[in-house]
Design a protein around this motif. Structure first.
Motif, PDB file in Angstrom:
ATOM      1  N   GLU A 125       1.191  -1.124   0.162  1.00  0.00           N
ATOM      2  CA  GLU A 125       0.017   0.224   0.457  1.00  0.00           C
ATOM      3  C   GLU A 125       0.596   0.791  -0.026  1.00  0.00           C
ATOM      4  N   ASN A 126       1.831   1.345   0.240  1.00  0.00           N
ATOM      5  CA  ASN A 126       2.390   2.268   1.038  1.00  0.00           C
ATOM      6  C   ASN A 126       4.282   2.512   0.553  1.00  0.00           C
ATOM      7  N   TYR A 127       4.467   1.264  -0.889  1.00  0.00           N
ATOM      8  CA  TYR A 127       6.052   2.085  -1.688  1.00  0.00           C
ATOM      9  C   TYR A 127       5.176   0.479  -2.587  1.00  0.00           C
ATOM     10  N   ALA A 128       6.263   0.615  -3.362  1.00  0.00           N
ATOM     11  CA  ALA A 128       5.979   0.557  -5.309  1.00  0.00           C
ATOM     12  C   ALA A 128       6.500  -1.204  -4.572  1.00  0.00           C
ATOM     13  N   PHE A 129       5.832  -2.018  -4.542  1.00  0.00           N
ATOM     14  CA  PHE A 129       5.700  -3.707  -4.691  1.00  0.00           C
ATOM     15  C   PHE A 129       4.346  -3.834  -4.558  1.00  0.00           C
ATOM     16  N   PRO A 130       4.351  -4.071  -6.528  1.00  0.00           N
ATOM     17  CA  PRO A 130       3.046  -5.219  -7.028  1.00  0.00           C
ATOM     18  C   PRO A 130       2.854  -5.997  -6.057  1.00  0.00           C
ATOM     19  N   LYS A 131       1.489  -6.051  -5.377  1.00  0.00           N
ATOM     20  CA  LYS A 131       0.384  -7.142  -5.309  1.00  0.00           C
ATOM     21  C   LYS A 131       1.292  -8.208  -5.456  1.00  0.00           C
ATOM     22  N   GLU A 132       1.167  -8.588  -6.725  1.00  0.00           N
ATOM     23  CA  GLU A 132       1.265  -9.984  -7.551  1.00  0.00           C
ATOM     24  C   GLU A 132       3.202 -10.239  -7.231  1.00  0.00           C
ATOM     25  N   ASN A 133       3.995  -8.928  -6.968  1.00  0.00           N
ATOM     26  CA  ASN A 133       5.146  -9.731  -6.898  1.00  0.00           C
ATOM     27  C   ASN A 133       5.657  -9.891  -5.207  1.00  0.00           C
ATOM     28  N   VAL A 134       4.219  -9.732  -4.289  1.00  0.00           N
ATOM     29  CA  VAL A 134       4.638 -10.371  -2.911  1.00  0.00           C
ATOM     30  C   VAL A 134       4.014 -11.615  -2.442  1.00  0.00           C
ATOM     31  N   THR A 135       5.039 -12.937  -2.010  1.00  0.00           N
ATOM     32  CA  THR A 135       4.205 -13.491  -1.769  1.00  0.00           C
ATOM     33  C   THR A 135       4.297 -13.980  -0.431  1.00  0.00           C
ATOM     34  N   PHE A 136       3.023 -13.983   0.268  1.00  0.00           N
ATOM     35  CA  PHE A 136       2.828 -13.986   1.523  1.00  0.00           C
ATOM     36  C   PHE A 136       3.015 -15.932   2.035  1.00  0.00           C
ATOM     37  N   VAL A 181      29.247 -10.618   3.486  1.00  0.00           N
ATOM     38  CA  VAL A 181      30.794 -10.042   2.561  1.00  0.00           C
ATOM     39  C   VAL A 181      31.236 -11.127   1.673  1.00  0.00           C
ATOM     40  N   THR A 182      30.541 -12.193   1.985  1.00  0.00           N
ATOM     41  CA  THR A 182      31.500 -13.037   0.061  1.00  0.00           C
ATOM     42  C   THR A 182      29.898 -12.497  -0.529  1.00  0.00           C
ATOM     43  N   GLY A 183      30.320 -13.201  -1.719  1.00  0.00           N
ATOM     44  CA  GLY A 183      29.347 -13.078  -2.753  1.00  0.00           C
ATOM     45  C   GLY A 183      29.283 -11.812  -3.445  1.00  0.00           C
ATOM     46  N   PRO A 184      28.384 -11.304  -4.031  1.00  0.00           N
ATOM     47  CA  PRO A 184      28.408 -10.024  -5.178  1.00  0.00           C
ATOM     48  C   PRO A 184      27.074  -8.913  -4.671  1.00  0.00           C
ATOM     49  N   ASP A 185      28.129  -8.247  -3.961  1.00  0.00           N
ATOM     50  CA  ASP A 185      28.170  -7.444  -2.886  1.00  0.00           C
ATOM     51  C   ASP A 185      28.767  -6.348  -3.223  1.00  0.00           C
ATOM     52  N   ASP A 186      28.072  -5.037  -3.503  1.00  0.00           N
ATOM     53  CA  ASP A 186      29.411  -3.926  -3.888  1.00  0.00           C
ATOM     54  C   ASP A 186      29.168  -2.662  -3.306  1.00  0.00           C
ATOM     55  N   ASP A 187      29.076  -3.249  -1.898  1.00  0.00           N
ATOM     56  CA  ASP A 187      28.374  -1.854  -0.563  1.00  0.00           C
ATOM     57  C   ASP A 187      27.879  -1.146  -1.551  1.00  0.00           C
ATOM     58  N   GLY A 188      26.343  -1.796  -1.942  1.00  0.00           N
ATOM     59  CA  GLY A 188      25.049  -1.471  -2.626  1.00  0.00           C
ATOM     60  C   GLY A 188      24.024  -0.737  -1.193  1.00  0.00           C
ATOM     61  N   GLN A 189      23.165  -0.563  -1.424  1.00  0.00           N
ATOM     62  CA  GLN A 189      21.708   0.093  -0.308  1.00  0.00           C
ATOM     63  C   GLN A 189      20.526  -0.396  -1.496  1.00  0.00           C
ATOM     64  N   PHE A 190      19.791  -0.963  -0.562  1.00  0.00           N
ATOM     65  CA  PHE A 190      18.865  -1.243  -0.749  1.00  0.00           C
ATOM     66  C   PHE A 190      16.987  -0.210  -0.140  1.00  0.00           C
ATOM     67  N   VAL A 191      17.459   0.656  -1.373  1.00  0.00           N
ATOM     68  CA  VAL A 191      16.538   1.505  -1.244  1.00  0.00           C
ATOM     69  C   VAL A 191      14.703   1.241  -1.173  1.00  0.00           C
ATOM     70  N   LEU A 192      14.086   1.779  -0.577  1.00  0.00           N
ATOM     71  CA  LEU A 192      12.442   1.867  -1.028  1.00  0.00           C
ATOM     72  C   LEU A 192      11.997   3.131  -1.577  1.00  0.00           C
ATOM     73  N   VAL A 193      11.468   2.649  -2.450  1.00  0.00           N
ATOM     74  CA  VAL A 193      10.564   4.174  -2.717  1.00  0.00           C
ATOM     75  C   VAL A 193       8.504   4.145  -2.653  1.00  0.00           C
ATOM     76  N   LYS A 194       8.305   5.042  -2.305  1.00  0.00           N
ATOM     77  CA  LYS A 194       7.377   5.214  -1.538  1.00  0.00           C
ATOM     78  C   LYS A 194       6.062   5.325  -3.221  1.00  0.00           C
ATOM     79  N   LYS A 195       4.800   4.500  -2.970  1.00  0.00           N
ATOM     80  CA  LYS A 195       4.098   5.280  -3.739  1.00  0.00           C
ATOM     81  C   LYS A 195       3.904   6.430  -3.608  1.00  0.00           C
TER      82      LYS A 195
END
Length: 455
Positions: free
Chosen positions: A113-124, A311-325
């Protein structure tokens, strides 16, 4: 106005004013700033050279120290969002929980409801659907289907356990058996899936609200840190987010360390409140955690939440960004009245308020705590109990058992600090043994006799 330069290169500006004559020594950089200000002033007063309406609005905002939002940044720039949300109240072999499924459902709804997560992309997954096979299949299905521009948030609310022998952490699925680690979901299995070369997702974050969640951070390290809009200004902060969100990341938020956490989770309450009350169109999870979640939980002191990255694997010091609707501002924010902790059953709420939190600590790792002969896990342990008298026992192989009785009353903040002493009792010694007869044929029997000391 006269402008001269002395032998040291300093600009001398002498404005010709009617009321007074002022001489000021300025550096070239400051002088150029004054000239620019005078130039803008002339544009504003000369006919046909004034600022347009848009420019006036921007100038007024800038003069008040408010950063203009960079409208060239859109939600699509951050990629597509997916989520796997798991909440388990109903267990076949473990004690049932009351709030885990409601917390998970609330978080699912806030994301949709608040963020850019389409309902069909969310598994509960909840309750009986959250089996070991069901959770791992859903996780693999999500990870396999993601591409380089996709983001995945995984939330788990339910029982967690620490294997005292291996010191590995686990999620407990619906049908997980007590003392049967092969029926649980190990954190190492989850980490291996996230770090697999075949997983193309840009950013993945695990948010785990369970006992011993800190064990998930064993292969993790500190984050590089991130300044927010208060330090950078909103426009520059958003530009930083664009840069960091384009880098890959594998992040973890744990509700606690190596301790049990209460069913009625303060972590989940603060997470939900932070997500709903977030005023920014874009925000990274690290900033949200350290500004809105961590300080409040640490102030209470019952849990030790943490934020880290694999610390191992595909991490390049990125961030997980939340986008509001765009329309999420219409959602009523949570107040500070602890609404997120309220239940619809007044009797249940009243009973829960009468619990006393007992803290148990010990001087060893890998112990087992029993309260009235019930296995409560390992220390560090924080457990909610009804007022009354309890027998507490802390055991570990090779150490003498620690035992203590305690009376819990409302208003108490009880802590038991168990000191386990190594058991130095001498080992049994075989002094003599004899086998008769010396040799036997198939089908015959022999007798062995022995004598020991210190047995």
């Amino acid at each position: 106005m006269n402008i001269d330069t002395n032998e040291y290169g300093t600009v001398i500006v002498t404005p010709n004013l009617a009321a007074a004559r002022i001489k000021t020594c300025l550096t070239p950089r400051l002088a150029s700033g004054i000239l620019m200000a005078l130039f803008i002033t002339l544009l504003a007063v000369l006919p046909g050279c004034g600022l347009g309406e848009d420019e006036k609005a921007y100038s007024e905002d800038a003069s008040r120290g408010v950063d203009a939002v960079d409208e060239t940044i859109s939600a699509a720039d951050f990629g597509t969002y997916h989520a796997l949300v798991i909440g388990i109240n109903d267990y076949q072999f473990w004690d049932d929980l009351k709030y885990a499924e409601k917390d998970a459902e609330d978080i699912r709804n806030i994301l949709v409801e608040n963020y850019a997560f389409p309902k069909e992309n969310v598994t509960f997954l909840r309750g009986k659907d959250a089996t070991r096979d069901g959770i791992l299949k859903a996780l693999r299905f999500k990870l396999v289907g993601l591409n380089e521009n996709d983001n995945l948030l995984i939330f788990y609310g339910g029982h967690g356990q620490l294997d005292t022998m291996t010191e590995k952490g686990y999620w407990i699925p619906h049908e997980g058996e007590i003392f049967q680690a092969h029926t649980w979901i190990s954190f190492s299995t989850v980490q291996d899936l996230l770090l697999a070369p075949g997983v193309k997702a840009k950013s993945v974050i695990i948010v785990t609200d369970s006992c011993y969640a800190g064990a998930l951070l064993k292969r993790s390290g500190p984050t590089p840190g991130n300044l927010g809009p208060n330090e950078l200004g909103l426009e520059r902060y958003q530009q930083r987010l664009m840069e960091s969100s384009n880098k890959r990341s594998r992040l973890v938020i744990a509700s606690g360390g190596f301790e049990a956490v209460p069913d009625k989770s303060q972590f989940a309450a603060e997470l939900k409140r932070a997500l709903k009350n977030n005023p920014y169109p874009f925000i990274d999870m690290e900033l949200l955690f350290y500004t809105e979640i961590y300080p409040k939980i640490k102030f209470i002191g019952q849990q030790d939440p943490s934020f880290s990255r694999l610390v191992t694997g595909p991490d390049d010091d990125g961030q997980f960004v939340l986008v509001k609707k765009a329309d999420s501002s219409a959602v009523e924010p949570l107040e500070d009245s602890d609404e997120s902790l309220a239940t619809t059953d007044d009797t249940e709420t009243e009973v829960n308020r009468e619990k006393v939190t007992l803290t148990v600590r010990s001087n060893v790792v890998g112990d087992t705590v029993f309260i009235d002969d019930k296995n409560m896990g390992s220390t560090r342990l924080d457990v909610e109990l009804d007022p009354g008298k309890y027998d507490v026992r802390v055991e570990k192989i090779g150490y003498k058992t620690f035992e203590q009785s305690i009376e819990l009353a409302m208003g108490d903040i009880p802590t038991i600090r168990a000191t386990l002493q190594a058991d130095h009792a001498p080992l049994p010694v075989i002094e003599f043994y004899e086998i008769r007869p010396d040799s036997i044929e198939p089908g015959e029997t022999a007798t062995m006799t022995w004598r020991t000391s210190n047995a």
